[in-house]
Design a protein around this motif. Structure first.
Motif, PDB file in Angstrom:
ATOM      1  N   PHE A 127       0.816  -1.213   0.000  1.00 38.39           N
ATOM      2  CA  PHE A 127       0.000   0.000   0.000  1.00 38.39           C
ATOM      3  C   PHE A 127       0.851   1.265   0.000  1.00 38.39           C
ATOM      4  O   PHE A 127       1.946   1.272   0.555  1.00 38.39           O
ATOM      5  CB  PHE A 127      -0.904   0.028   1.251  1.00 38.39           C
ATOM      6  CG  PHE A 127      -1.871  -1.115   1.283  1.00 38.39           C
ATOM      7  CD1 PHE A 127      -3.078  -1.046   0.627  1.00 38.39           C
ATOM      8  CD2 PHE A 127      -1.540  -2.287   1.960  1.00 38.39           C
ATOM      9  CE1 PHE A 127      -3.963  -2.121   0.633  1.00 38.39           C
ATOM     10  CE2 PHE A 127      -2.413  -3.369   1.981  1.00 38.39           C
ATOM     11  CZ  PHE A 127      -3.628  -3.278   1.318  1.00 38.39           C
ATOM     12  N   LYS A 132      -6.445   2.944   2.182  1.00 37.32           N
ATOM     13  CA  LYS A 132      -6.560   1.619   1.551  1.00 37.32           C
ATOM     14  C   LYS A 132      -5.962   0.543   2.466  1.00 37.32           C
ATOM     15  O   LYS A 132      -6.469  -0.578   2.553  1.00 37.32           O
ATOM     16  CB  LYS A 132      -5.840   1.627   0.203  1.00 37.32           C
ATOM     17  CG  LYS A 132      -6.610   2.414  -0.834  1.00 37.32           C
ATOM     18  CD  LYS A 132      -6.200   2.048  -2.242  1.00 37.32           C
ATOM     19  CE  LYS A 132      -7.055   2.829  -3.240  1.00 37.32           C
ATOM     20  NZ  LYS A 132      -6.297   3.312  -4.373  1.00 37.32           N
ATOM     21  N   ALA A 133      -4.867   0.891   3.135  1.00 39.19           N
ATOM     22  CA  ALA A 133      -4.234  -0.061   4.038  1.00 39.19           C
ATOM     23  C   ALA A 133      -5.169  -0.387   5.205  1.00 39.19           C
ATOM     24  O   ALA A 133      -5.316  -1.549   5.596  1.00 39.19           O
ATOM     25  CB  ALA A 133      -2.914   0.501   4.554  1.00 39.19           C
TER      26      ALA A 133
END
Ligand code: AMP
Ligand code: GLY
Length: 442
Positions: A127, A132-133
């Motif tokens: 990532f 998003k992570a």
């Protein structure tokens, strides 16, 4: 007069001191230099090279002084491309090129390589954005290992058993930017369960030789408790990796990795450090390093008798196959290295403490060596502490129990204020050997 080969070692730790002693063990007459080196290396006959501005200036010095071989210890010069610079000047240097050193310099590169070529490792995602992570994390849950992709001096992997710990690690990387540019890419991966081994592979990219397998002791306290350090001791060979397991590591990991690197136009020459987790499903890669490990090197090199100059030069020149097994003998027995650290390490620690007993620890036994890592000389020329890890004491003997005993006897002879060491180096190996014996049919 016999022709003398000249060698420059780059680095200043116990690993580099062990490389020096190993090179000097062969019958070949060598003239040794170190940059920046340490006082222990200097006392063993190394000339310390004056400070340079960059690797190109060091290459100038190497050219001017007609150095035959340069051996690189640490990862930073390799990741920065020192080998490419030296190669362009036609100088012989042991280590991977910048492209090949990405195997350590970028965990994202290493993990994607393993995925592409089906080399066993923990499942993962890479990532660049926190959101998003975090999404991935909430889908996956804990435990999880959070790793910054770039170099982080051994501090870039956080094994998180709870979501809270994982979120804190993420905040450290993305918000506080504690790892700087190294944290621009983050790898989230599955936590593996098992015991770890350090497998060192000397290679010219096609041919390779595996060194006796070592086990490191990363945590500061006995029983693998407390924060991780650079390594508090090591021993080899580790019974965790028996002959069958080593063959699996070679066929499932070493050979495919060397092939993969060549396919990616990054033929790997030098020392490939495979950090392996021995799991119930078989060996899996925890990490690759593009260099020898510290302190494993101090436990591994004393077990191998060879002309290290010739071996390093052959790796660099792509002709390791010419070495064969002649002049390459692995001694029977075990070697144990115990690190003595400053009080407070791996946190803040004091420097400048007088060190006593170094000579006695080293010279009272022929099968014991002392390797300097964080030492300096005071104005009177006496050794004082100058780092977190100060010295390492290595001993080799026929049995692991004897090697441990002789190493610790050496440890007892050395003293400095705040001397800190683990008392259980090699204990895991002893326990495994004992168990194996009991399990053997009578
Ligand atoms: P690395 O920076 O990748 O070398 O990781 C440092 C240390 O973290 C390793 O030596 C392991 O002890 C631990 N570690 C890293 N990755 C994993 C994993 N996937 N599962 C369990 N432990 C890990
Ligand atoms: N001892 C672990 C390392 O050198 O990375």
């Amino acid at each position: 007069m016999e022709f003398m080969n000249t060698v420059l070692i780059i680095g200043s730790g116990g690993r580099e001191h062990a490389l020096l002693k190993a090179l000097l063990r062969s019958d070949r007459p060598l003239c040794m230099y170190a940059y920046p080196g340490n006082p222990g290396m200097e006392r063993d006959g190394c000339t310390i090279v004056d400070k340079v501005a960059d690797w190109a200036e060091l290459a100038d010095w190497v050219e001017a002084n007609e150095i035959d071989l340069t051996v690189v210890g640490p990862e930073i010069p390799l990741v920065e491309g020192i080998v490419d610079i030296f190669n362009r000047r036609g100088r012989c240097i042991f280590g991977p090129t910048k492209a090949a050193a990405r195997i350590e310099g970028s965990k994202a590169f290493a993990k994607n390589l393993m995925k592409k070529y089906e080399i066993p490792t923990a499942p993962f995602e890479v990532f660049t954005e926190k959101k998003k992570a975090l999404d991935y994390l909430s889908r996956r849950g804990a435990p999880v290992v959070v790793k910054v992709s770039g170099l982080a001096a051994g501090k870039g992997a956080m094994v998180c058993d709870t979501m809270a710990a994982a979120k804190e690690a993420m905040a450290d990387i993305f918000d506080k930017k504690s790892f700087g540019e190294a944290g621009a890419q983050v790898v989230l991966e599955e936590k593996l369960t098992g015991e770890e081994a350090s497998v060192f592979v000397l290679t010219d990219g096609r041919n390779y030789k595996v060194l006796p397998v070592a086990q490191d002791h990363k945590a500061i306290f006995d029983g693998d408790r407390g924060p991780n350090t650079g390594g508090m001791g090591a021993y080899a060979p580790a019974p965790l990796v028996d002959h069958a397991m080593l063959k699996r590591i070679e066929s499932e990991i070493v050979v495919p990795t060397l092939r993969a690197m060549e396919q990616e136009n990054a033929r790997y020459r030098g020392l490939l450090y495979c950090g392996i987790m021995v799991t119930d499903e078989g060996p899996k890669v925890v990490e690759f390093n593009c260099r020898f490990g510290d302190p494993e090197t101090q436990a591994v090199l004393p077990l191998v008798e060879c002309d290290w100059y010739e071996v390093f030069a052959a790796c660099a020149a792509g002709r390791l196959d010419e070495i064969g097994d002649i002049g390459w003998t692995v001694r029977p027995g075990y070697c144990v290295d115990v690190v003595l650290a400053s009080k407070g390490y791996p946190g803040a620690y004091e420097k400048g403490k007088m060190i006593s007993g170094l000579d006695e620890a080293e010279h009272s036994k022929s099968n014991r060596d002392v390797y300097h890592s964080g030492t300096a000389l005071d104005p009177e020329g006496r050794f004082i502490t100058n780092g977190g890890r100060v010295v390492g004491v290595s001993a080799w003997a026929e049995t692991l129990a004897d090697a441990i005993g002789i190493a610790y006897e050496g440890v007892a002879k050395i003293d400095f204020q705040g001397k800190t060491f683990r008392k259980d180096i090699g204990a895991k190996g002893l326990a495994r050997l004992k168990k194996a014996k009991i399990q053997q049919p009578v």
